[in-house]
Design an enzyme around this catalytic site. Structure first.
Site, PDB file in Angstrom:
ATOM      1  N   HIS A 112      30.011  83.315 -23.601  1.00 49.21           N
ATOM      2  CA  HIS A 112      28.946  84.264 -23.926  1.00 49.21           C
ATOM      3  C   HIS A 112      27.563  83.748 -23.548  1.00 49.21           C
ATOM      4  O   HIS A 112      26.590  84.489 -23.595  1.00 49.21           O
ATOM      5  CB  HIS A 112      28.964  84.601 -25.424  1.00 49.21           C
ATOM      6  CG  HIS A 112      28.589  83.453 -26.308  1.00 49.21           C
ATOM      7  ND1 HIS A 112      29.421  82.392 -26.549  1.00 49.21           N
ATOM      8  CD2 HIS A 112      27.453  83.207 -27.009  1.00 49.21           C
ATOM      9  CE1 HIS A 112      28.833  81.536 -27.365  1.00 49.21           C
ATOM     10  NE2 HIS A 112      27.643  81.995 -27.653  1.00 49.21           N
ATOM     11  N   ASP A 137      31.879  87.859 -23.320  1.00 47.14           N
ATOM     12  CA  ASP A 137      31.473  88.620 -24.506  1.00 47.14           C
ATOM     13  C   ASP A 137      30.728  89.880 -24.061  1.00 47.14           C
ATOM     14  O   ASP A 137      29.794  89.812 -23.256  1.00 47.14           O
ATOM     15  CB  ASP A 137      30.576  87.747 -25.387  1.00 47.14           C
ATOM     16  CG  ASP A 137      30.422  88.303 -26.798  1.00 47.14           C
ATOM     17  OD1 ASP A 137      30.286  89.537 -26.938  1.00 47.14           O
ATOM     18  OD2 ASP A 137      30.420  87.515 -27.751  1.00 47.14           O
ATOM     19  N   LYS A 139      28.592  91.570 -25.453  1.00 49.77           N
ATOM     20  CA  LYS A 139      27.169  91.622 -25.807  1.00 49.77           C
ATOM     21  C   LYS A 139      26.319  90.623 -25.016  1.00 49.77           C
ATOM     22  O   LYS A 139      25.119  90.508 -25.238  1.00 49.77           O
ATOM     23  CB  LYS A 139      26.975  91.389 -27.306  1.00 49.77           C
ATOM     24  CG  LYS A 139      27.428  90.048 -27.840  1.00 49.77           C
ATOM     25  CD  LYS A 139      27.179  89.965 -29.346  1.00 49.77           C
ATOM     26  CE  LYS A 139      27.574  88.600 -29.912  1.00 49.77           C
ATOM     27  NZ  LYS A 139      29.031  88.394 -29.863  1.00 49.77           N
ATOM     28  N   TYR A 169      32.235  85.920 -34.597  1.00 49.78           N
ATOM     29  CA  TYR A 169      32.858  84.703 -35.110  1.00 49.78           C
ATOM     30  C   TYR A 169      33.652  85.018 -36.378  1.00 49.78           C
ATOM     31  O   TYR A 169      33.165  85.699 -37.273  1.00 49.78           O
ATOM     32  CB  TYR A 169      31.787  83.651 -35.407  1.00 49.78           C
ATOM     33  CG  TYR A 169      32.325  82.447 -36.132  1.00 49.78           C
ATOM     34  CD1 TYR A 169      33.277  81.620 -35.530  1.00 49.78           C
ATOM     35  CD2 TYR A 169      31.926  82.149 -37.424  1.00 49.78           C
ATOM     36  CE1 TYR A 169      33.791  80.524 -36.189  1.00 49.78           C
ATOM     37  CE2 TYR A 169      32.435  81.049 -38.103  1.00 49.78           C
ATOM     38  CZ  TYR A 169      33.369  80.238 -37.478  1.00 49.78           C
ATOM     39  OH  TYR A 169      33.888  79.164 -38.137  1.00 49.78           O
ATOM     40  N   ARG A 238      41.773  84.513 -47.339  1.00 51.05           N
ATOM     41  CA  ARG A 238      41.578  85.051 -45.994  1.00 51.05           C
ATOM     42  C   ARG A 238      42.511  86.221 -45.690  1.00 51.05           C
ATOM     43  O   ARG A 238      42.163  87.112 -44.910  1.00 51.05           O
ATOM     44  CB  ARG A 238      41.807  83.955 -44.947  1.00 51.05           C
ATOM     45  CG  ARG A 238      40.769  82.846 -44.967  1.00 51.05           C
ATOM     46  CD  ARG A 238      41.084  81.817 -43.899  1.00 51.05           C
ATOM     47  NE  ARG A 238      39.996  80.887 -43.695  1.00 51.05           N
ATOM     48  CZ  ARG A 238      39.700  80.329 -42.538  1.00 51.05           C
ATOM     49  NH1 ARG A 238      40.422  80.630 -41.472  1.00 51.05           N
ATOM     50  NH2 ARG A 238      38.703  79.478 -42.428  1.00 51.05           N
ATOM     51  N   GLU A 307      43.272  82.051 -36.821  1.00 50.93           N
ATOM     52  CA  GLU A 307      43.702  80.802 -37.437  1.00 50.93           C
ATOM     53  C   GLU A 307      44.988  80.953 -38.269  1.00 50.93           C
ATOM     54  O   GLU A 307      45.436  79.984 -38.883  1.00 50.93           O
ATOM     55  CB  GLU A 307      42.566  80.215 -38.284  1.00 50.93           C
ATOM     56  CG  GLU A 307      41.396  79.752 -37.416  1.00 50.93           C
ATOM     57  CD  GLU A 307      40.312  79.051 -38.206  1.00 50.93           C
ATOM     58  OE1 GLU A 307      40.350  79.099 -39.454  1.00 50.93           O
ATOM     59  OE2 GLU A 307      39.422  78.451 -37.579  1.00 50.93           O
TER      60      GLU A 307
END
Length: 375
Positions: A112, A137, A139, A169, A238, A307
């Site tokens: 990015h 990315d 953006k 993120y 999570r 993850e």
């Protein structure tokens, strides 16, 4: 006396001849034989301080423009000479061994920012028998996107992902970016054996040959590398609560702690690294198997799903190349964890990096920052 004078004259004559010969050699080396071609001043590289002179001078048809040692644009012209670019940047143009040629790798690189850093990473990992999917990315500035596409256009085995996400993120978009590249890679004519994912601020600490030998070793041959363990209590939030991704900025809890339903197909959840080395059959399984697809959909409103996604699937017996008994084994990244300082390692040294959380040369956690140091 006459003989002495004669010897003296002979010595001075020889000395003079030597001086003339040395002068001629010096001038020949100092002055080039071929004339320096005239150049259009408008196409020259913008001057940059010596401290950030990382890339070589621009080749015909290209211009490296630098501002404040950080902002770089890569511009191409219709007559751009890709061969000169590859040569000047020292890209490898032929397989260095039959062993490597017989075991091509695929790389997913998500980027990015920092074009110059990305070029150094690409140059360091590049081999002509491999294939590279670059996820930019969504953006990122248009100038940056164009620069990367122009660079990729000089190589038959480098391409930009067909679908680019606006990456957040710890959001689902980061996982989706890898999935997008995998969909493109399985269509590649390159018969790659394993795929490795990297971020734009990574740098390898092993050669391509070392990677090939490591992955073909007795422990990892035909086995996926997804370091991780059964989900510990500290990580259960999570996947037990719902999260929403604020595109391009952050991930936040959804409502006042809204709970999720159990994972699909009664899967046991695992927690591990977002970075991996996966076999091609496993990638095809991820893209086509119903359990894998259902887990992907279920993970949309979890926190940092990359993850748990790869490591959970790799603990399924049905998954090709799975490692059901696996834990943190697998040297996919060189990491220094803060809680191991003083025992496993002696701490971080160097420059802190708070903008890129995952790098493949040594880094560690320190007060939610990442400490990166030179090797």
């Amino acid at each position: 006396m006459v003989q002495l004078e004669s010897t003296k004259c002979s010595f001075l004559f020889c000395l003079g001849v030597c001086i003339l010969i040395c002068s001629a050699i010096y001038l020949k080396a100092k002055i080039p034989n071929t004339p320096i071609p005239s150049t259009d001043l408008s196409s020259q590289t913008t001057p940059a301080p010596q401290s950030c002179d990382i890339l070589p001078p621009a080749t015909p048809g290209f211009t490296w423009q630098r501002k404040d040692c950080k902002k770089i644009s890569y511009e191409t012209k219709p007559d751009a000479n890709c061969s000169l670019l590859q040569s000047d940047l020292h890209f490898i143009t032929a397989p260095l061994s039959k062993e490597e040629d017989d075991f091509p790798l695929a790389f997913i690189i998500t980027i990015h920012k920092e074009l110059e850093t990305f070029v150094r990473l690409l140059r360091a990992t590049y081999a002509p028998q491999n294939v590279y999917c670059i996820h930019i990315d969504a953006k990122a500035p248009e100038e940056y996107k164009t620069s990367v596409r122009n660079l990729a256009g000089c190589f038959p085995n480098i391409f930009v992902a067909s679908v680019n996400e606006k990456v957040t993120y710890a959001g689902f978009s980061r996982l989706q970016a890898d999935i997008n590249c995998m969909k493109d890679l399985v269509k590649s004519p390159t018969k790659w054996k394993r795929v490795i994912n990297l971020c734009g601020q990574d740098f390898p600490i092993q050669t391509n040959l070392e990677l090939v030998r490591y992955m073909q070793g007795s422990k990892w041959k035909d086995r996926n590398m997804t370091p991780g363990i059964r989900q510990p209590p500290t990580m259960k939030h999570r996947t037990e609560f719902q999260y929403k991704e604020v595109k391009g900025t952050h991930v936040a809890p959804k409502g006042k702690g809204q709970k999720k339903g159990p994972p699909p197909h009664n899967l046991t959840m695992y927690f591990g690294t977002a970075y991996y080395s996966l076999t091609k059959p496993f990638v095809e399984f991820v893209l086509n198997d119903k359990v894998a697809k259902d887990l992907l959909e279920w993970s949309r409103d979890t926190f940092s799903p990359d993850e748990h996604y790869w490591v959970t699937l790799n603990h399924m017996k049905e998954a090709p190349g799975s490692y059901v008994e696996g834990e943190w084994e697998g040297n996919v990244r060189a990491i220094k964890w803060k809680d191991q300082e003083g025992t496993v390692h002696q701490g971080c040294k160097g420059t802190r990096m708070s903008t890129c959380n995952l790098v493949s040369f040594p880094w560690c956690l320190r007060q939610n920052e990442k400490c990166l140091f030179k090797t």
